[in-house]
Design a protein around this motif. Structure first.
Motif, mmCIF file in Angstrom:
data_model
loop_
_atom_site.group_PDB
_atom_site.id
_atom_site.type_symbol
_atom_site.label_atom_id
_atom_site.label_comp_id
_atom_site.label_asym_id
_atom_site.label_seq_id
_atom_site.Cartn_x
_atom_site.Cartn_y
_atom_site.Cartn_z
ATOM 1 N N SER A 73 0.798 -1.233 0.000
ATOM 2 C CA SER A 73 0.000 0.000 0.000
ATOM 3 C C SER A 73 0.826 1.276 0.000
ATOM 4 N N GLY A 74 2.118 1.166 0.268
ATOM 5 C CA GLY A 74 2.913 2.360 0.565
ATOM 6 C C GLY A 74 2.978 3.376 -0.544
ATOM 7 N N GLY A 75 2.839 2.929 -1.805
ATOM 8 C CA GLY A 75 2.948 3.866 -2.923
ATOM 9 C C GLY A 75 1.645 4.437 -3.411
ATOM 10 N N ALA A 76 0.545 4.124 -2.742
ATOM 11 C CA ALA A 76 -0.768 4.579 -3.216
ATOM 12 C C ALA A 76 -0.840 6.103 -3.330
ATOM 13 N N TRP A 77 -0.184 6.801 -2.422
ATOM 14 C CA TRP A 77 -0.231 8.271 -2.419
ATOM 15 C C TRP A 77 0.303 8.852 -3.726
ATOM 16 N N LYS A 78 1.328 8.204 -4.285
ATOM 17 C CA LYS A 78 1.930 8.712 -5.515
ATOM 18 C C LYS A 78 0.992 8.536 -6.701
ATOM 19 N N LEU A 79 0.268 7.431 -6.704
ATOM 20 C CA LEU A 79 -0.688 7.182 -7.779
ATOM 21 C C LEU A 79 -1.841 8.179 -7.718
ATOM 22 N N ILE A 80 -2.305 8.470 -6.499
ATOM 23 C CA ILE A 80 -3.376 9.453 -6.327
ATOM 24 C C ILE A 80 -2.887 10.850 -6.691
ATOM 25 N N ASN A 85 -8.562 11.181 -8.822
ATOM 26 C CA ASN A 85 -9.865 10.517 -8.817
ATOM 27 C C ASN A 85 -9.774 9.032 -8.433
ATOM 28 N N ILE A 86 -8.573 8.502 -8.307
ATOM 29 C CA ILE A 86 -8.416 7.092 -7.956
ATOM 30 C C ILE A 86 -8.942 6.844 -6.542
ATOM 31 N N LYS A 87 -9.691 5.757 -6.389
ATOM 32 C CA LYS A 87 -10.169 5.324 -5.080
ATOM 33 C C LYS A 87 -9.390 4.089 -4.640
ATOM 34 N N VAL A 88 -9.064 4.051 -3.364
ATOM 35 C CA VAL A 88 -8.335 2.908 -2.793
ATOM 36 C C VAL A 88 -9.311 2.082 -1.967
ATOM 37 N N ILE A 89 -9.508 0.848 -2.368
ATOM 38 C CA ILE A 89 -10.387 -0.071 -1.658
ATOM 39 C C ILE A 89 -9.540 -0.939 -0.744
ATOM 40 N N VAL A 90 -9.851 -0.900 0.548
ATOM 41 C CA VAL A 90 -9.033 -1.570 1.557
ATOM 42 C C VAL A 90 -9.944 -2.011 2.695
ATOM 43 N N HIS A 91 -9.544 -3.057 3.421
ATOM 44 C CA HIS A 91 -10.374 -3.520 4.535
ATOM 45 C C HIS A 91 -10.482 -2.434 5.598
ATOM 46 N N GLU A 92 -11.651 -2.378 6.211
ATOM 47 C CA GLU A 92 -11.938 -1.331 7.193
ATOM 48 C C GLU A 92 -10.961 -1.323 8.373
ATOM 49 N N LYS A 93 -10.348 -2.463 8.692
ATOM 50 C CA LYS A 93 -9.403 -2.503 9.806
ATOM 51 C C LYS A 93 -8.063 -1.856 9.474
ATOM 52 N N GLY A 94 -7.798 -1.667 8.188
ATOM 53 C CA GLY A 94 -6.534 -1.051 7.806
ATOM 54 C C GLY A 94 -6.661 0.361 7.271
ATOM 55 N N ALA A 95 -7.885 0.781 6.958
ATOM 56 C CA ALA A 95 -8.094 2.042 6.246
ATOM 57 C C ALA A 95 -7.483 3.242 6.969
ATOM 58 N N ARG A 96 -7.620 3.290 8.292
ATOM 59 C CA ARG A 96 -7.145 4.460 9.029
ATOM 60 C C ARG A 96 -5.636 4.640 8.900
ATOM 61 N N ASP A 121 9.178 5.729 2.122
ATOM 62 C CA ASP A 121 8.150 6.276 3.018
ATOM 63 C C ASP A 121 6.794 6.358 2.334
ATOM 64 N N PRO A 122 5.732 6.000 3.052
ATOM 65 C CA PRO A 122 4.387 6.301 2.558
ATOM 66 C C PRO A 122 4.019 7.733 2.925
ATOM 67 N N MET A 123 2.990 8.231 2.315
ATOM 68 C CA MET A 123 2.431 9.537 2.670
ATOM 69 C C MET A 123 0.934 9.365 2.913
ATOM 70 N N PRO A 124 0.321 10.263 3.709
ATOM 71 C CA PRO A 124 -1.110 10.132 3.990
ATOM 72 C C PRO A 124 -1.958 10.219 2.725
ATOM 73 N N LEU A 125 -3.036 9.433 2.678
ATOM 74 C CA LEU A 125 -3.997 9.524 1.593
ATOM 75 C C LEU A 125 -5.155 10.416 2.011
ATOM 76 N N PRO A 126 -5.685 11.203 1.096
ATOM 77 C CA PRO A 126 -6.894 11.974 1.423
ATOM 78 C C PRO A 126 -8.026 11.018 1.804
ATOM 79 N N GLU A 127 -8.737 11.336 2.848
ATOM 80 C CA GLU A 127 -9.800 10.443 3.314
ATOM 81 C C GLU A 127 -10.844 10.183 2.229
ATOM 82 N N LYS A 128 -11.069 11.156 1.377
ATOM 83 C CA LYS A 128 -12.079 10.997 0.325
ATOM 84 C C LYS A 128 -11.681 9.953 -0.710
#
Length: 288
Positions: A73-80, A85-96, A121-128
């Motif tokens: 998951s660590g690179g998701a921030w770069k893709l966003i 407009n990309i949405k990240v689908i992840v289990h609710e226990k890990g989303a936070r 390093d990962p970076m925070p994802l926008p909650e939206k």
């Protein structure tokens, strides 16, 4: 009609030769695309470049993350950042931990040691951009079902592409290094819960499968044989580590394991050996 998106393996060769990491690009019949796993920050540029040979950036709709460990998951921030407009689908226990990764980073550095530097390093994802989901969530445009599979982690899932009976196992079924005919290796960094892992593996064995695809690494057309080998390998190493670590040093035990004929074909390097050790440390009594 069941959606049957095409599947393209995206080899991420940066982290090893042979590579030890792969992502998957799904393209549905409307030309829309999704990635299975984002990979760590260190490989995202390579991942996106290879994916964009097949799809346009604006058609990339989702990243399905099997769990929030940084190599998934660590690179998701770069893709966003490239496509907001990309949405990240992840289990609710890990989303936070994707929205605020500070605790994830702290735990990752403690567990991974030098490997952390390879992943970045990962970076925070926008909650939206984050869609927390529960067990059996189904995304209809790609025909992809999320299956909760704790054990490897409390937030671990596998992804089942129903139309093609393909399982993206995440780390819920260990690793296949490297691809069809390769060697099964556990994905058991601490904290690892083998009882939950066993239950989750049985859940996967109960699916109707034609193919299983691993992020570490590649696919097999022998899904049931591979899953049975996974079960046997985990039990073998669990018992071996408990017994050997009572009498021998961690280094001795590790080299005994690596010289075993079932593991002797694994590629070796400083990076690979660090990676192998980390994924033995969650077994009860492990000294590696």
């Amino acid at each position: 009609m069941e959606s049957k998106p095409s599947i393209k393996i995206v080899d991420l060769g940066l982290l090893g030769n042979p590579p030890i990491l792969s992502g998957y690009l799904l393209i549905n019949d409307m030309g829309k695309a999704a990635l299975v796993e984002s990979g760590p920050t260190s490989v995202v540029d390579e991942y996106l470049d290879r994916a964009l040979k097949h799809v346009k950036l604006e058609d990339l709709e989702y990243i399905f993350v099997t769990h929030v460990h940084l190599d998934h998951s660590g690179g998701a921030w770069k893709l966003i950042k490239e496509n907001p407009n990309i949405k990240v689908i992840v289990h609710e226990k890990g989303a936070r931990h994707l929205i605020d990764p500070r605790k994830l980073v702290e735990a990752s550095k403690a567990t991974l040691g030098k490997i952390y530097e390879f992943w970045g390093d990962p970076m925070p994802l926008p909650e939206k951009n984050v869609i927390p989901v529960g067990d059996q969530f189904y995304e209809k445009n790609f025909g992809l079902r999320v299956i909760y599979t704790p054990g490897h982690a409390s937030h671990s899932t596998a992804l089942y592409l129903e139309g093609s009976e393909t399982l993206f196992s995440g780390d819920s079924a260990g690793m296949l290094i490297v691809g069809e005919g390769g060697v099964i290796w556990p994905a058991a960094p601490p904290p690892f819960y083998i009882d939950f892992f066993r239950e989750s593996l049985k859940k996967l064995q109960g699916l109707k499968l034609k193919r299983i695809c691993f992020p570490h690494y590649g696919c097999s057309g022998r899904p049931y044989a591979v899953l049975e080998e996974v079960a046997n390998t985990y039990e073998y190493l669990s018992e071996l580590l408990k017994a050997k670590c009572k009498e021998e040093t961690g280094e001795t035990v590790f080299e005994e394991i690596m010289s075993d004929k079932r593991f002797s074909k694994l590629p070796r390097s400083d990076y690979f050996d660090l990676f192998y050790r980390i994924n033995l440390r969650g077994f009860e009594g492990s000294c590696v």
